[in-house]
Design a protein around this motif. Structure first.
Motif, PDB file in Angstrom:
ATOM      1  N   ALA A  66     -11.692   1.028   0.886  1.00 37.34           N
ATOM      2  CA  ALA A  66     -10.981   1.820   1.890  1.00 37.34           C
ATOM      3  C   ALA A  66     -10.068   2.806   1.174  1.00 37.34           C
ATOM      4  CB  ALA A  66     -10.163   0.908   2.812  1.00 37.34           C
ATOM      5  N   ASP A  67      -9.933   3.992   1.762  1.00 42.18           N
ATOM      6  CA  ASP A  67      -9.068   5.026   1.170  1.00 42.18           C
ATOM      7  C   ASP A  67      -7.628   4.759   1.587  1.00 42.18           C
ATOM      8  OD1 ASP A  67      -7.837   7.249   0.202  1.00 42.18           O
ATOM      9  OD2 ASP A  67      -9.338   8.665   0.923  1.00 42.18           O
ATOM     10  N   THR A  68      -6.892   4.111   0.721  1.00 40.89           N
ATOM     11  CA  THR A  68      -5.511   3.756   1.036  1.00 40.89           C
ATOM     12  C   THR A  68      -4.644   4.999   1.212  1.00 40.89           C
ATOM     13  OG1 THR A  68      -5.804   1.767  -0.298  1.00 40.89           O
ATOM     14  CG2 THR A  68      -3.562   2.340   0.298  1.00 40.89           C
ATOM     15  N   MET A  69      -4.919   6.032   0.431  1.00 40.87           N
ATOM     16  CA  MET A  69      -4.152   7.268   0.554  1.00 40.87           C
ATOM     17  C   MET A  69      -4.325   7.874   1.943  1.00 40.87           C
ATOM     18  SD  MET A  69      -2.749   7.605  -2.520  1.00 40.87           S
ATOM     19  CE  MET A  69      -2.242   9.299  -2.616  1.00 40.87           C
ATOM     20  N   ALA A  70      -5.548   7.860   2.461  1.00 40.81           N
ATOM     21  CA  ALA A  70      -5.796   8.378   3.812  1.00 40.81           C
ATOM     22  C   ALA A  70      -5.228   7.435   4.874  1.00 40.81           C
ATOM     23  CB  ALA A  70      -7.293   8.581   4.027  1.00 40.81           C
ATOM     24  N   GLU A  71      -5.269   6.134   4.613  1.00 35.11           N
ATOM     25  CA  GLU A  71      -4.777   5.145   5.572  1.00 35.11           C
ATOM     26  C   GLU A  71      -3.281   5.315   5.829  1.00 35.11           C
ATOM     27  OE1 GLU A  71      -5.412   1.799   8.087  1.00 35.11           O
ATOM     28  OE2 GLU A  71      -6.871   2.949   6.929  1.00 35.11           O
ATOM     29  N   PHE A  72      -2.527   5.615   4.778  1.00 34.48           N
ATOM     30  CA  PHE A  72      -1.070   5.713   4.920  1.00 34.48           C
ATOM     31  C   PHE A  72      -0.560   7.141   4.676  1.00 34.48           C
ATOM     32  CE2 PHE A  72      -1.712   1.273   3.286  1.00 34.48           C
ATOM     33  CZ  PHE A  72      -1.455   0.636   4.482  1.00 34.48           C
ATOM     34  N   SER A  73      -1.400   8.135   4.952  1.00 34.29           N
ATOM     35  CA  SER A  73      -0.985   9.517   4.695  1.00 34.29           C
ATOM     36  C   SER A  73       0.178   9.948   5.583  1.00 34.29           C
ATOM     37  CB  SER A  73      -2.170  10.461   4.906  1.00 34.29           C
ATOM     38  OG  SER A  73      -2.612  10.413   6.255  1.00 34.29           O
ATOM     39  N   SER A  74       0.364   9.311   6.712  1.00 31.22           N
ATOM     40  CA  SER A  74       1.468   9.696   7.601  1.00 31.22           C
ATOM     41  C   SER A  74       2.822   9.329   7.003  1.00 31.22           C
ATOM     42  CB  SER A  74       1.308   9.005   8.960  1.00 31.22           C
ATOM     43  OG  SER A  74       1.299   7.590   8.810  1.00 31.22           O
ATOM     44  N   TYR A  75       2.847   8.466   5.987  1.00 30.71           N
ATOM     45  CA  TYR A  75       4.106   8.064   5.366  1.00 30.71           C
ATOM     46  C   TYR A  75       4.544   9.016   4.262  1.00 30.71           C
ATOM     47  CZ  TYR A  75       3.616   3.532   7.685  1.00 30.71           C
ATOM     48  OH  TYR A  75       3.490   2.528   8.629  1.00 30.71           O
ATOM     49  N   GLY A  76       3.621   9.796   3.757  1.00 36.27           N
ATOM     50  CA  GLY A  76       3.952  10.627   2.599  1.00 36.27           C
ATOM     51  C   GLY A  76       3.523  12.061   2.780  1.00 36.27           C
ATOM     52  N   GLY A 132       0.798  -1.221   0.000  1.00 36.47           N
ATOM     53  CA  GLY A 132       0.000   0.000   0.000  1.00 36.47           C
ATOM     54  C   GLY A 132       0.831   1.272   0.000  1.00 36.47           C
ATOM     55  N   VAL A 133       1.871   1.332   0.831  1.00 39.97           N
ATOM     56  CA  VAL A 133       2.678   2.551   0.919  1.00 39.97           C
ATOM     57  C   VAL A 133       3.409   2.832  -0.398  1.00 39.97           C
ATOM     58  CG1 VAL A 133       4.602   3.664   2.089  1.00 39.97           C
ATOM     59  CG2 VAL A 133       2.891   2.411   3.424  1.00 39.97           C
ATOM     60  N   ASP A 143       0.909   4.100  -2.915  1.00 41.69           N
ATOM     61  CA  ASP A 143       0.518   5.488  -2.692  1.00 41.69           C
ATOM     62  C   ASP A 143       1.577   6.451  -3.211  1.00 41.69           C
ATOM     63  OD1 ASP A 143      -1.825   4.667  -1.532  1.00 41.69           O
ATOM     64  OD2 ASP A 143      -1.113   4.862   0.531  1.00 41.69           O
ATOM     65  N   PHE A 144       2.841   6.139  -2.957  1.00 42.23           N
ATOM     66  CA  PHE A 144       3.916   6.984  -3.488  1.00 42.23           C
ATOM     67  C   PHE A 144       3.893   6.987  -5.020  1.00 42.23           C
ATOM     68  CE2 PHE A 144       5.850   6.876   0.748  1.00 42.23           C
ATOM     69  CZ  PHE A 144       6.410   8.146   0.809  1.00 42.23           C
ATOM     70  N   ALA A 145       3.672   5.828  -5.606  1.00 44.31           N
ATOM     71  CA  ALA A 145       3.638   5.743  -7.069  1.00 44.31           C
ATOM     72  C   ALA A 145       2.488   6.561  -7.628  1.00 44.31           C
ATOM     73  CB  ALA A 145       3.526   4.283  -7.500  1.00 44.31           C
ATOM     74  N   TYR A 146       1.312   6.468  -7.013  1.00 49.53           N
ATOM     75  CA  TYR A 146       0.159   7.215  -7.508  1.00 49.53           C
ATOM     76  C   TYR A 146       0.369   8.722  -7.381  1.00 49.53           C
ATOM     77  CZ  TYR A 146      -4.619   8.776  -8.222  1.00 49.53           C
ATOM     78  OH  TYR A 146      -5.733   9.423  -8.707  1.00 49.53           O
ATOM     79  N   ALA A 147       0.980   9.157  -6.288  1.00 46.92           N
ATOM     80  CA  ALA A 147       1.121  10.586  -6.009  1.00 46.92           C
ATOM     81  C   ALA A 147       2.265  11.239  -6.766  1.00 46.92           C
ATOM     82  CB  ALA A 147       1.313  10.806  -4.505  1.00 46.92           C
ATOM     83  N   SER A 148       3.193  10.456  -7.337  1.00 47.14           N
ATOM     84  CA  SER A 148       4.391  11.082  -7.911  1.00 47.14           C
ATOM     85  C   SER A 148       4.702  10.678  -9.345  1.00 47.14           C
ATOM     86  CB  SER A 148       5.608  10.767  -7.033  1.00 47.14           C
ATOM     87  OG  SER A 148       5.808   9.358  -6.962  1.00 47.14           O
ATOM     88  N   LEU A 149       4.576   9.408  -9.698  1.00 50.38           N
ATOM     89  CA  LEU A 149       5.052   8.954 -11.007  1.00 50.38           C
ATOM     90  C   LEU A 149       4.335   9.646 -12.156  1.00 50.38           C
ATOM     91  CD1 LEU A 149       5.592   5.107 -10.490  1.00 50.38           C
ATOM     92  CD2 LEU A 149       7.246   6.987 -10.328  1.00 50.38           C
ATOM     93  N   ALA A 206      -6.993  13.872  -0.539  1.00 54.62           N
ATOM     94  CA  ALA A 206      -6.604  13.734  -1.950  1.00 54.62           C
ATOM     95  C   ALA A 206      -5.139  13.362  -2.022  1.00 54.62           C
ATOM     96  CB  ALA A 206      -6.864  15.035  -2.718  1.00 54.62           C
ATOM     97  N   SER A 207      -4.687  13.087  -3.257  1.00 55.84           N
ATOM     98  CA  SER A 207      -3.270  12.782  -3.454  1.00 55.84           C
ATOM     99  C   SER A 207      -2.429  14.036  -3.544  1.00 55.84           C
ATOM    100  CB  SER A 207      -3.093  11.966  -4.742  1.00 55.84           C
ATOM    101  OG  SER A 207      -3.577  12.700  -5.857  1.00 55.84           O
ATOM    102  N   ALA A 208      -3.052  15.212  -3.446  1.00 55.67           N
ATOM    103  CA  ALA A 208      -2.307  16.461  -3.456  1.00 55.67           C
ATOM    104  C   ALA A 208      -1.569  16.630  -2.132  1.00 55.67           C
ATOM    105  CB  ALA A 208      -3.266  17.638  -3.675  1.00 55.67           C
ATOM    106  N   PRO A 209      -0.550  17.500  -2.081  1.00 52.83           N
ATOM    107  CA  PRO A 209       0.150  17.751  -0.819  1.00 52.83           C
ATOM    108  C   PRO A 209      -0.810  18.222   0.274  1.00 52.83           C
ATOM    109  CG  PRO A 209       1.389  18.656  -2.650  1.00 52.83           C
ATOM    110  CD  PRO A 209       0.078  18.199  -3.216  1.00 52.83           C
TER     111      PRO A 209
END
Length: 346
Positions: free
Chosen positions: A144-154, A78-79, A82-88, A160-163
């Motif tokens: 489940a919102d994976t981005m919200a679940e692991f938002s503390s990692y990124g 998941g982590v 999430d990084f791949a979705y938010a950056s690549l 949203a996937s925005a900063p």
């Protein structure tokens, strides 16, 4: 694809960078602004999302729940997802564009036009069909919102996937079509078609497949969104050749108009110079040349008389006089003098 890819080699070299950068920036601003303008209301967007999900269930093509459950319960998946979705999406595509610019300039203009047109078509989809992603459906939908679940990692926030803090600057109802998948497919085609090493081609195959899994596993897109993103890229490819032909025609007309204006100015200048020469010649024929002695002055010679008969002292206009030989009028005077002397002698 082969015929379209060969077109820029015949059309010319890549565009200039100082015109290319503003163009790409303009398209990206339009992409971002279009997503914001076409937000749609939450009720309509949620209804469209539920309709898409029902169609997938009816067709038995709904792997989103299983993937989302796997990514949410397994942080090792998941982590990174999430990084791949938010950056690549924002890193790989510009990198491929730069690579094309430097390494494959003959194909750059066509492939860049393809990407731009597909992006604009995607904006039309966002406007006409605002769609909530699976993560924004009601709790009973099974996502489940994976981005919200692991938002503390990124760096992304809970909404949203925005900063963090910038979630309001993005359109969360722009799920249909998935330009994450569309842009990844474009990158894959470019790397596969124009990469020369096996590694580059392997990345061209793996990258779009990875993004398809990521967008569904993080509950940001449906499978039909991914298929719609693929269709958008296909439509953009079909529009590329007519768009390039139209752009070349406009550029040719503009250049032809510039040449006509330049030729008109040159012809006008030539006419002015010709008129000036004619006026100068008329001055020699009708009167004395500038700087010549006035009529009746010592050394002055009269032009040919109106009756076209020459007499002593007359000359033809602009008749060259060779050094060491008498002029025509002088020769005639000398001959007349000789005749008079011969008559007197008799």
């Amino acid at each position: 694809m082969d015929a379209v890819a060969r077109r820029p080699a015949a059309a010319g070299s890549r565009p200039r960078w100082w015109t290319e950068l503003p163009l790409l920036a303009l398209v990206y601003v339009a992409y971002s602004a279009g997503r914001l303008v076409a937000r749609g209301d939450a009720h309509t967007a949620t209804g469209h999302g539920q309709t898409i999900l029902r169609w997938e269930e009816l067709l038995r093509i709904d792997p989103e729940r299983a993937l989302n459950r796997l990514f949410t319960t397994t942080p090792a998946l998941g982590v990174p997802a999430d990084f791949a979705y938010a950056s690549l999406h924002y890193l790989v595509t510009p990198a491929v564009l730069i690579w094309l610019w430097n390494r494959r300039p003959a194909h750059y203009r066509t492939l860049r036009t393809w990407l731009m047109l597909a992006t604009l078509v995607g904006l039309v989809g966002f406007t006409l069909l605002p769609t909530a992603p699976p993560r924004l459906l009601e709790a009973g939908s099974g996502f489940a919102d994976t981005m919200a679940e692991f938002s503390s990692y990124g760096w992304w926030g809970d909404d949203a996937s925005a900063p963090r803090g910038l979630g309001g600057m993005t359109n969360q109802f722009a799920a249909m079509p998935s330009l994450h998948v569309g842009w990844a497919l474009w990158c894959g085609v470019v790397l596969w078609r124009h990469g020369r090493s096996r590694t580059t081609r392997a990345l061209g195959v793996a990258y779009p497949l990875l993004i398809v899994l990521v967008v569904m596993g993080t509950a940001n897109h449906y499978l039909l969104d991914a298929l719609a993103g693929t269709a958008v890229m296909g439509l953009g490819l079909l529009l590329t050749r007519p768009a390039l032909r139209f752009a070349d025609g406009v550029r040719g007309r503009l250049r032809a108009g510039g040449r006509l204006r330049t030729d008109g100015r040159l012809r006008a200048g030539s006419r002015l110079r010709a008129d000036a020469r004619l006026r100068a010649d008329d001055g020699l024929v009708m009167g004395t040349a500038p700087g010549a002695p006035a009529a009746g002055a010592p050394g002055a010679h009269a032009n040919v008389s109106g009756g076209c008969q020459t007499s002593a002292g007359e000359r033809f206009p602009r008749q060259p006089t060779r050094r060491g030989r008498p002029a025509v009028g002088a020769a005639a005077s000398a001959a007349a003098a000789d005749d008079g002397a011969a008559t007197a002698a008799r």
